[in-house]
Scaffold this motif. Structure first.
Motif, short mmCIF file in Angstrom:
data_model
loop_
_atom_site.label_atom_id
_atom_site.label_comp_id
_atom_site.label_asym_id
_atom_site.label_seq_id
_atom_site.Cartn_x
_atom_site.Cartn_y
_atom_site.Cartn_z
N ASP A 42 0.83 -1.20 0.00
CA ASP A 42 0.00 0.00 0.00
C ASP A 42 0.86 1.26 0.00
O ASP A 42 0.59 2.22 -0.73
N PRO A 59 -5.97 3.86 -0.67
CA PRO A 59 -5.15 3.22 0.37
C PRO A 59 -5.96 2.36 1.33
O PRO A 59 -7.13 2.64 1.60
N ARG A 85 -11.05 -1.43 -2.47
CA ARG A 85 -9.99 -1.21 -1.49
C ARG A 85 -9.43 -2.51 -0.94
O ARG A 85 -8.55 -2.49 -0.08
N HIS A 87 -7.18 -4.71 -1.42
CA HIS A 87 -5.91 -5.16 -1.99
C HIS A 87 -5.33 -6.32 -1.18
O HIS A 87 -4.71 -7.23 -1.75
#
Length: 364
Positions: A42, A59, A85, A87
């Motif tokens: 990130d 983020p 978001r 990730h």
């Protein structure tokens, strides 16, 4: 529900300890490494966006435990429907680091093969993925009935934020899932802010209370406690697999960064609020617990950080090699069969670009 507090102290829980009985020191160390690696991904992605390598980046700083704890509870045959978001969830599903960034560079429509990762492309339309997950869950039931299977099934898991619970799609998804007893886990990451709208203005009661109104179980968990998140997700998955229907999990966490790199959170948040949540950091509490047990020392921490840095280096090297698509690519894979209106649009755009070539101008 909480098993590891902000200081890293382990608290027993009669209802949930059995769901993490297999998580020994070595397993918790692996979860810690997951948290460190995805935070480093990130950080690197944010830097790449600031340097012009990505158009945008949302983020996940502060939400690592909610994502890793839930994703590591999944089986390989479960299917994930996420927002934009998750990730860390994609990383846990085996998505290569550079593939997390392709969409945000504007190079592709999806950075990974959804069939291989068992994770649909990220959804930007707020809350839409919840309905997609329910449709998939009802499909699981239909397949099982057609094939004469009973008992254990795969599960559809959908991730969304607190803001999405204000969307009609999510309420409709709750209704359908509960009515059909679909094998779905609704995982809400309550990170306190829907862009600049605080959760206190979105709901007068804790979001988990909505589960009762739709006739399904709900559990509210400390989203910064990776062990507790793992426990409640395992329980919800078991319920879904064995015919118990859907569950709503509200993971209470905090988005410490901006909504996206186009956002300035200092315009709507106070430094005192950020400091409050920094003291509840999901990575630091696992580290404190492991250090207290003598599992994590400076050498191990250095090894974990070196591993995270290697992933970040791979990410940076990989994104620099991603080629921009041709203009024709935007018209590919839109329809399964030839479509005259799309062909006309493609021809019109080709003529538009030809006009720049005739004048020697740059079409961009």
């Amino acid at each position: 529900m909480r098993l590891l507090d902000a200081e890293g102290v382990r608290h027993p829980d009669a209802a949930y300890d059995r769901w993490v009985g297999d998580v020994d020191d070595a397993a918790l160390l692996r979860l810690y490494e997951d948290l460190v690696v995805v935070r480093r991904i990130d950080t690197e992605a944010t830097a790449l966006q600031r340097q012009g390598q990505l158009a945008l980046w949302p983020p996940l700083l502060g939400q690592e435990a909610a994502q890793i704890g839930s994703a590591r509870a999944l089986r390989d045959d479960d299917f994930v429907f996420s927002s934009y978001r998750e990730h860390a969830v994609a990383h846990a599903r085996g998505v290569a680091p550079v593939d997390l960034l392709r969409v945000w560079r504007g190079a592709v429509g999806s950075g990974w093969n959804p069939h291989e990762a068992r994770m649909a492309p990220m959804q930007v339309i707020i809350g839409a993925q919840s309905l997609q997950a329910v449709g998939y869950g009802v499909g699981i039931l239909a397949d099982a009935e057609r094939e004469g299977r009973t008992g254990d099934t795969e599960v559809a898991v959908t991730y969304f934020g607190d803001g999405a619970t204000s969307q009609g799609d999510v309420s409709e998804a709750f209704t359908f899932a509960s009515t059909w007893s679909a094998p779905v886990v609704f995982f809400c990451q309550n990170n306190q802010w829907a862009i600049s709208e605080p959760v206190s203005l979105q709901s007068k009661v804790p979001l988990v209370e909505r589960a009762r109104g739709f006739g399904m179980p709900g559990v509210r968990v400390d989203g910064n406690d990776v062990l507790a998140v793992l426990a409640v997700t395992r329980e919800a998955l078991h319920r879904a697999r064995t015919g118990g229907g859907p569950t709503l999990i509200e993971a209470v966490t905090y988005r410490r960064g901006p909504h996206t790199t186009a956002d300035d959170p200092t315009r709507y948040r106070t430094s005192a609020e950020i400091e409050h949540w920094e003291a509840r950091d999901p990575v630091a509490r696992v580290a404190a617990h492991l250090r207290g047990r003598g599992v994590l020392d400076d050498d191990v921490e250095a090894r974990v950080q070196e591993s995270a840095d290697a992933v970040a280096a791979e990410l940076r090297a990989g994104i620099s090699q991603v080629e921009d698509p041709s203009w024709e690519a935007i018209f590919a894979d839109v329809y399964a069969e030839p479509h005259h209106e799309l062909a006309a649009e493609r021809d019109a755009y080709a003529r538009y670009l030809d006009g720049f070539e005739a004048t020697g101008e740059d079409a961009r």
